[in-house]
Design a protein around this motif. Structure first.
Motif, PDB file in Angstrom:
ATOM      1  N   HIS A 111      50.732 100.975 -15.622  1.00  0.00           N
ATOM      2  CA  HIS A 111      52.020 100.497 -16.128  1.00  0.00           C
ATOM      3  C   HIS A 111      52.134  98.960 -16.113  1.00  0.00           C
ATOM      4  O   HIS A 111      52.677  98.350 -17.038  1.00  0.00           O
ATOM      5  CB  HIS A 111      53.106 101.117 -15.243  1.00  0.00           C
ATOM      6  CG  HIS A 111      54.501 100.825 -15.633  1.00  0.00           C
ATOM      7  ND1 HIS A 111      55.121 101.424 -16.697  1.00  0.00           N
ATOM      8  CD2 HIS A 111      55.425  99.989 -15.092  1.00  0.00           C
ATOM      9  CE1 HIS A 111      56.367 100.976 -16.781  1.00  0.00           C
ATOM     10  NE2 HIS A 111      56.575 100.095 -15.825  1.00  0.00           N
ATOM     11  N   HIS A 115      53.097  96.144 -18.972  1.00  0.00           N
ATOM     12  CA  HIS A 115      54.113  95.072 -18.947  1.00  0.00           C
ATOM     13  C   HIS A 115      53.480  93.720 -19.276  1.00  0.00           C
ATOM     14  O   HIS A 115      54.081  92.903 -19.971  1.00  0.00           O
ATOM     15  CB  HIS A 115      54.788  95.002 -17.576  1.00  0.00           C
ATOM     16  CG  HIS A 115      55.932  95.960 -17.422  1.00  0.00           C
ATOM     17  ND1 HIS A 115      56.957  96.037 -18.333  1.00  0.00           N
ATOM     18  CD2 HIS A 115      56.224  96.875 -16.457  1.00  0.00           C
ATOM     19  CE1 HIS A 115      57.837  96.957 -17.940  1.00  0.00           C
ATOM     20  NE2 HIS A 115      57.408  97.481 -16.809  1.00  0.00           N
ATOM     21  N   ASP A 301      60.846  99.316 -19.755  1.00  0.00           N
ATOM     22  CA  ASP A 301      59.794 100.299 -19.993  1.00  0.00           C
ATOM     23  C   ASP A 301      59.817 100.811 -21.435  1.00  0.00           C
ATOM     24  O   ASP A 301      60.873 101.127 -21.968  1.00  0.00           O
ATOM     25  CB  ASP A 301      59.957 101.460 -19.006  1.00  0.00           C
ATOM     26  CG  ASP A 301      59.733 100.995 -17.578  1.00  0.00           C
ATOM     27  OD1 ASP A 301      59.158  99.906 -17.391  1.00  0.00           O
ATOM     28  OD2 ASP A 301      60.131 101.724 -16.646  1.00  0.00           O
TER      29      ASP A 301
HETATM   30 ZN    ZN Z   1      58.307  98.968 -15.820  1.00  0.00          ZN
END
Ligand code: ZN
Ligand code: KG4
Length: 346
Positions: A111, A115, A301
């Motif tokens: 993740h 980002h 997200d």
């Molecule tokens: Zn995040």
């Protein structure tokens, strides 16, 4: 090459289709905020259940908005860490199953690499640069040499910056998600109303680029009166403005230290807190630097950042086995830990 990227690590059920790591063909983000709001924070079990309910319609919507059929997708990627375990498992299992059933390559994505990649979706950014990853779970300052090559220079020794925003908001009953609300209230407050302490981690060079937010959080929550300056009022707006100012100063001071030490003049931000207006304006004041923020929609997200970074793994022939599993945490950064252990995919 068209990659379908799935993201379900926290409270957004998200799916996007991105072509060649650059062109966003669709980017669907279904937010669960209203379901968690009454609890003033994310409830993991509710998050998992909502992901399970929404994942299929969200993926279908992403294909529809991209005007593509599943046959026209070249590869499938899902976030597999870090995040809430149950939440991660929904997107990961869905992605792996879809890839297996359609005989397409599958790529599991960290993740935080997603980002870091978000700003690349709309900018051509040469490496190396100094990366600033600020989210609900992480506060990382890194020298970024490539899409999967991050040398962590500093991190938080306690809470993340996003967590501090969320906890302050929760304590003062301002609402969830805290960051966005504090950012908004701070616009009408005076950052000089309180003299909250900026943490000092300067003993020796051990924590040269590290940050801490737990002391600030405690000061704002439990000791605000002690830091109120004469002539100012203790309003929510003033608390938000002064807290936000101190939190941003804390991380920016360490970030600039990394910039000065490395001589690297490009800074790229990513993560939910990269949406913060004061963080953006503070860095914009440094006109000698090239500070790049993702557009607001790509700070939080989303599936596009996952599909975007997955393309680069795929291009290198680097796919993930079908037994790839999820992991709630990435190892806590320790000096000497190789960046691959921190950011590697498996
Ligand atoms: Zn995040
Ligand atoms: O990246 P993200 O969506 O999820 C994680 O990976 O954690 O980041 C969520 C965090 C939350 O702590 C939220 O309060 C914070 O980002 N956030 C903000 C702002 N918008 C979201 N913090 C400060 N200012 C904002 N405008």
């Amino acid at each position: 090459m068209k990659v379908l990227g799935i993201e379900s690590s926290c409270d957004e059920t998200a799916c996007a289709v991105v072509e060649d790591g650059k062109t966003i063909l669709s980017n669907v983000v279904a937010t669960q905020i209203p379901f968690h709001q009454i609890y003033k924070g994310v409830v993991p079990e509710i998050a998992s259940r909502k992901h399970a309910e929404w994942i299929l319609p969200v993926v279908k919507q992403a294909l529809k908005e991209a005007n593509l059929t599943l046959d026209e997708i070249d590869a499938i990627a899902s976030t597999n860490r870090p995040g809430l375990m149950g939440a991660l498992l929904v997107g990961l299992t869905f992605g792996k199953t879809l890839a297996w059933a359609t005989n397409k390559p599958f790529i599991a994505i960290n993740h935080m690499l997603g980002h870091m990649y978000a700003a690349h979706l709309v900018n051509d950014i040469p490496y190396p640069y100094i990366g600033l990853l600020v989210s609900g779970g992480h506060s990382i300052i890194a020298k970024v040499n490539g899409f999967d090559d991050l040398e962590v220079l500093g991190t938080t020794i306690d809470d993340s910056i996003g967590e501090a925003f969320d906890k302050v908001s929760k304590f003062y009953g301002l609402g969830y998600p805290g960051g966005m609300i504090i950012d908004r209230l701070a616009q009408n407050g005076d950052p000089k109303a309180f003299s909250f302490p900026v943490p000092k981690l300067d003993k020796g060079d051990d924590h040269r680029y590290d940050v801490s937010f737990s002391g600030l959080k405690t000061a704002v929550i439990h000791q605000a009166d002690l830091f109120l300056k004469p002539g100012y009022e203790k309003t929510n707006e003033n608390i938000c403005a002064a807290f936000q100012e101190t939190a941003c100063k804390t991380i920016v001071s360490r970030l600039l230290r990394a910039v000065d030490d490395t001589g690297i003049k490009t800074v790229v931000a990513g993560g939910g807190v990269a949406a913060n207006s004061r963080l953006r304006s503070m860095l914009a004041e440094r006109t000698d630097l090239n500070c790049i923020f993702p557009p607001l929609k790509l700070c939080g997200d989303n599936g596009a950042m996952i599909a975007g970074v997955a393309y680069h793994f795929l291009k290198r022939g680097d796919t993930s086995p079908i037994d790839t599993t999820a992991s709630a945490r990435i190892p806590q950064f320790k000096r000497g830990l190789k960046n691959l252990e921190f950011f590697g995919r498996r």
